[in-house]
Design a protein around this motif. Structure first.
Motif, PDB file in Angstrom:
ATOM      1  N   LYS A 195       7.679  40.194 -37.526  1.00 32.14           N
ATOM      2  CA  LYS A 195       7.305  39.574 -35.813  1.00 32.14           C
ATOM      3  C   LYS A 195       5.434  39.744 -35.559  1.00 32.14           C
ATOM      4  CE  LYS A 195      11.934  38.669 -35.262  1.00 32.14           C
ATOM      5  NZ  LYS A 195      12.381  37.028 -34.820  1.00 32.14           N
ATOM      6  N   VAL A 245      13.975  42.219 -32.549  1.00 33.25           N
ATOM      7  CA  VAL A 245      14.283  43.425 -33.584  1.00 33.25           C
ATOM      8  C   VAL A 245      15.962  44.280 -32.917  1.00 33.25           C
ATOM      9  CG1 VAL A 245      13.266  45.194 -34.921  1.00 33.25           C
ATOM     10  CG2 VAL A 245      11.872  43.701 -34.290  1.00 33.25           C
ATOM     11  N   ARG A 302      11.154  44.971 -40.482  1.00 31.41           N
ATOM     12  CA  ARG A 302      11.513  43.528 -39.541  1.00 31.41           C
ATOM     13  C   ARG A 302      10.230  43.530 -38.489  1.00 31.41           C
ATOM     14  NH1 ARG A 302      17.699  44.245 -39.384  1.00 31.41           N
ATOM     15  NH2 ARG A 302      18.348  45.212 -41.351  1.00 31.41           N
TER      16      ARG A 302
END
Length: 107
Positions: A48, A97, A44
């Motif tokens: 980003k 996140v 995750r």
């Protein structure tokens, strides 16, 4: 008339007690395993930021949370919550996140 001079005053030293960390007692639900592991968090974060940055952010959050690295094992609910809070404190992409995972786990 004579003018009075202001008296010299010293600031008194006040003893301040150190802050007491808030201790929340463990509940049986805190020790339940959640479907979240280090690889999932890393995946995750990698969405980003770069892989290297994601590893550094996650490692720092896990150290801050006091959680040992365990690649394939699932986290306990309390460990996952503490990691998410450490990510949220970091800010930026880690905040996004951490907040999303926290909502999924706690909420």
């Amino acid at each position: 008339m004579e003018e009075k001079k202001p008296a010299k005053t010293r600031a008194k030293k006040v003893k301040v007690a150190p802050p007491v960390p808030e201790v929340i007692p463990d509940t049986p639900a805190d020790n339940e395993l959640v479907t979240l592991n280090e690889k999932e968090l890393l995946k995750r974060l990698t969405e980003k930021v770069s892989h290297f940055d994601a590893e550094m952010i996650l490692e720092a959050a896990m150290i801050t949370a006091g959680v040992a690295r365990k690649t394939d094992e699932c986290f306990k609910k309390k460990e996952a919550r503490n990691i998410c809070l450490a990510l949220i404190k970091r800010g930026g992409p880690a905040f996004a996140v951490g907040a999303k995972v926290y909502r999924e786990i706690v909420g």
